[in-house]
Design an enzyme around this catalytic site. Structure first.
Site, PDB file in Angstrom:
ATOM      1  N   LYS A 212     -16.704  -1.427   2.335  1.00  0.00           N
ATOM      2  CA  LYS A 212     -17.904  -1.789   3.494  1.00  0.00           C
ATOM      3  C   LYS A 212     -18.910  -2.602   2.723  1.00  0.00           C
ATOM      4  CE  LYS A 212     -20.847  -0.359   7.083  1.00  0.00           C
ATOM      5  NZ  LYS A 212     -21.416   0.654   7.721  1.00  0.00           N
ATOM      6  N   GLU A 218     -17.110   3.507  -7.836  1.00  0.00           N
ATOM      7  CA  GLU A 218     -15.631   3.809  -8.013  1.00  0.00           C
ATOM      8  C   GLU A 218     -14.661   2.594  -7.521  1.00  0.00           C
ATOM      9  OE1 GLU A 218     -17.823   5.332  -6.382  1.00  0.00           O
ATOM     10  OE2 GLU A 218     -17.656   7.704  -6.641  1.00  0.00           O
ATOM     11  N   GLY A 273     -18.743   3.811   7.933  1.00  0.00           N
ATOM     12  CA  GLY A 273     -17.555   4.083   6.898  1.00  0.00           C
ATOM     13  C   GLY A 273     -16.485   4.954   7.285  1.00  0.00           C
ATOM     14  N   ARG A 274     -16.803   6.016   7.845  1.00  0.00           N
ATOM     15  CA  ARG A 274     -15.887   7.162   8.250  1.00  0.00           C
ATOM     16  C   ARG A 274     -15.329   6.891   9.664  1.00  0.00           C
ATOM     17  NH1 ARG A 274     -21.007   8.893   7.109  1.00  0.00           N
ATOM     18  NH2 ARG A 274     -22.234   9.705   8.995  1.00  0.00           N
ATOM     19  N   GLU A 359     -19.777  14.725   6.722  1.00  0.00           N
ATOM     20  CA  GLU A 359     -20.626  13.485   6.249  1.00  0.00           C
ATOM     21  C   GLU A 359     -21.404  13.150   7.626  1.00  0.00           C
ATOM     22  OE1 GLU A 359     -19.460  10.570   3.043  1.00  0.00           O
ATOM     23  OE2 GLU A 359     -19.620   9.336   4.771  1.00  0.00           O
ATOM     24  N   HIS A 390       0.968  31.192   3.783  1.00  0.00           N
ATOM     25  CA  HIS A 390       1.281  31.897   2.719  1.00  0.00           C
ATOM     26  C   HIS A 390       0.475  31.798   1.435  1.00  0.00           C
ATOM     27  CE1 HIS A 390       5.473  32.974   3.944  1.00  0.00           C
ATOM     28  NE2 HIS A 390       5.207  31.756   4.688  1.00  0.00           N
ATOM     29  N   LYS A 500     -25.476   9.470  -5.436  1.00  0.00           N
ATOM     30  CA  LYS A 500     -24.864   8.479  -6.126  1.00  0.00           C
ATOM     31  C   LYS A 500     -25.908   7.967  -7.235  1.00  0.00           C
ATOM     32  CE  LYS A 500     -22.188   6.054  -2.639  1.00  0.00           C
ATOM     33  NZ  LYS A 500     -22.327   5.009  -1.518  1.00  0.00           N
TER      34      LYS A 500
END
Ligand code: F6P
Length: 543
Positions: A212, A218, A273-274, A359, A390, A500
């Site tokens: 965005k 990263e 963003g999410r 978030e 399990h 960040k």
């Protein structure tokens, strides 16, 4: 316009106090007893909308509980705030932005104005560009620099620019184009991109760089590594335009990186963003499953949007999912929420919902800046069933904490192994029954199961684009409603920004041999140890 300063302390409201009194009166009531008393309970506490059937009956709630929770939603103006979101008001106050992911999937075609611009027209233009591009790649008309058709698509992005498209591409694998393989690189850990680059060929790989902001460290580091890898294979600089496209809100930053803005798919700052998989961030979905499938995904989400916008609160799926979560989190003391998809293709759903929920609602202050005096977002976690059974289901059955669980199951599988599916579904239903009923064994306390452990079961007919769209939108609106009741801003993420900033400082200190470090003793020690030892350790792989 909403007046946020009018908010009173939530825990002092009559609606909250009434729920405290009701909780106290319900202390000894078990879900098992509620079923024993009421033959029609399952039907009355189930709802169907947008192709999803949701059974809420295995919770310690009565009609009075539901009504009191709905009264809380009314007191906190859930309907007013929902309408404000749909109307494009600037409800993300700390970033002064509207929150309009619903505009991305509005199939009505009606104009919708933000700052004098009709966003419906903007959205339609980008969808059209996505259709032309994805068709060209899928049909083999878009080719790599040596003339070969694309065989591998690598999405480079992180957080909302990775989790949504990644989760959906996994879920919709039966719809995948047979020539195209999808890969997702998100982590700055070089192992992530190294593994993908080992599997693909420069001549036939298309990179989709999704960010965005187009400033995320990263993503830019991974994208630079990918470009260097392409050029190192002998490709000329001019080959980059055949192998790199971008998805972003920032054309300048895309151009500065070296991707032609003609190869950029735009979205806008009113898309969080999410909440962005419905925008061009969903390009990998369109490339893999085709644009018709992507539009069917949008259509499923739109059906859930209409339901959320129009159904009365007491029979509104996202509202009830949210309120039952609040019942557990704020009145019964739970702190986490399990997501258990009984569908292996939904294996990335828990990770996707972690970002969406945590978030959004991991927040300590209300919209008017007061510290909250109650729990906000729960820890979201999960794994597909039956694997989870399990691993951690022991704690669900006999642990000292109560953990509400969402079980998600499809009536029809995409594969031909009917026996497997019957076994899978039997396990899903058996777990929710066992968690609720428990088992009394007075002679052997270690074999005693208290029961009264709550579950919601969400049924899809089949995991197709439309029902997946509705499922994701269900959770988005659930998160929204909870944020409204808690009086917080679900649409910023200052905690992430804080982390960040600190990483940038330490990164510079790692690069400079004599950098001055003024951290705490532990952080200084770790930096020193890393600097002293990093070059001495041997690589076990030359790749
Ligand atoms: O994780 C923090 C965050 O800001 C998310 O909200 C966002 O989805 C992610 O980083 C990636 O940001 P961008 O798309 O700008 O690279």
């Amino acid at each position: 316009m909403i007046d946020y300063l009018m908010m009173t302390c939530l825990t002092q409201t009559p609606a909250w106090r009434a729920l405290i009194a009701h909780r106290d009166a319900m202390t000894d009531v078990s879900i098992r007893d509620l079923f024993a008393r009421d033959a029609g309970r399952a039907a009355r506490f189930s709802l169907e909308a947008a192709g999803l059937f949701v059974d809420f009956s295995k919770h310690p709630i009565t009609e009075e509980t539901r009504d009191r929770l709905v009264a809380l939603a009314q007191a906190t103006e859930v309907e007013v705030r929902r309408d404000a979101m749909f109307a494009g008001e600037r409800i993300n106050r700390t970033e002064n932005r509207p929150v309009l992911h619903v505009a991305l999937r509005d199939r009505s075609g009606k104009p919708r104005w933000v700052d004098g611009t009709d966003v419906t027209t903007q959205v339609a233009a980008v969808l059209d560009k996505m259709r032309r591009f994805s068709n060209a790649v899928r049909e083999g008309a878009w080719r790599g620099h040596t003339g070969l058709p694309i065989t591998d698509i690598v999405n480079i992005g992180i957080g909302g620019s990775d989790l949504g498209p990644n989760m959906v591409c996994e879920a919709l694998k039966p719809y995948a184009h047979e020539r195209l393989s999808m890969h997702f690189v998100s982590n700055v850990d070089g192992a992530d991109i190294a593994e993908v680059l080992n599997r693909v060929e420069p001549e036939t790989t298309l990179f989709v760089v999704s960010s965005k902001t187009f400033t995320t460290r990263e993503t830019l580091v991974n994208a630079r590594t990918a470009r260097a890898w392409l050029l190192a294979s002998g490709a000329a600089e001019s080959a980059v335009e055949k192998h790199f496209v971008a998805v972003s809100t920032h054309a300048d930053a895309v151009a500065a990186f070296g991707i032609d803005p003609a190869n950029m798919f735009e979205f806008w700052d009113w898309v969080g963003g999410r909440y962005s998989l419905w925008s061009a961030i969903g390009l990998p979905i369109a490339l893999m499953a085709g644009m018709d499938a992507f539009e069917a995904l949008l259509g499923g989400a739109y059906a859930m949007d209409r339901h959320f916008a129009e159904a009365p609160l007491a029979c509104n799926l996202p509202v009830l999912l949210a309120l039952i979560g609040i019942w557990h989190q704020n009145f019964r003391g739970t702190t986490s929420q399990l997501i258990a998809p009984y569908d292996n293709r939904l294996h990335r759903l828990p990770a996707y919902l972690q970002q969406l929920d945590m978030e959004s609602n991991g927040k300590p202050v209300t919209l008017d800046g007061q510290r909250v005096g109650y729990a906000t977002g729960p820890v979201i976690w999960g794994e597909p069933g039956t694997n989870g059974q399990h691993a951690f289901f022991q704690l669900l059955h006999q642990g000292t904490a109560t953990i509400p669980a969402d079980m998600i199951v499809c009536m029809r599988p995409h594969h031909r192994h009917a026996e497997h599916h019957d076994i899978l579904v039997a396990n899903c239903f058996a777990q929710s029954e066992a968690l609720m009923n428990g088992w009394c064994n007075a002679d052997a306390p270690h074999r005693n199961f208290d029961g009264n452990r709550p579950t919601t079961t969400i049924c899809l007919d089949t995991l197709d684009p439309a029902s997946l769209g509705a499922l994701i939108a269900l959770y988005e609106h659930k998160v929204f409603v909870q944020g409204v009741v808690w009086g917080i801003n679900s649409f910023d993420q200052w905690g992430v920004e804080f982390g960040k900033r600190l990483a940038v400082v330490i990164e510079a200190q790692l690069a400079a041999p004599d950098a001055e470090q003024s951290h705490d003793g532990s952080t200084n020690q770790l930096i020193d140890r890393y600097k002293a030892r990093r070059r001495r350790l041997t690589h076990v792989s030359t790749r």
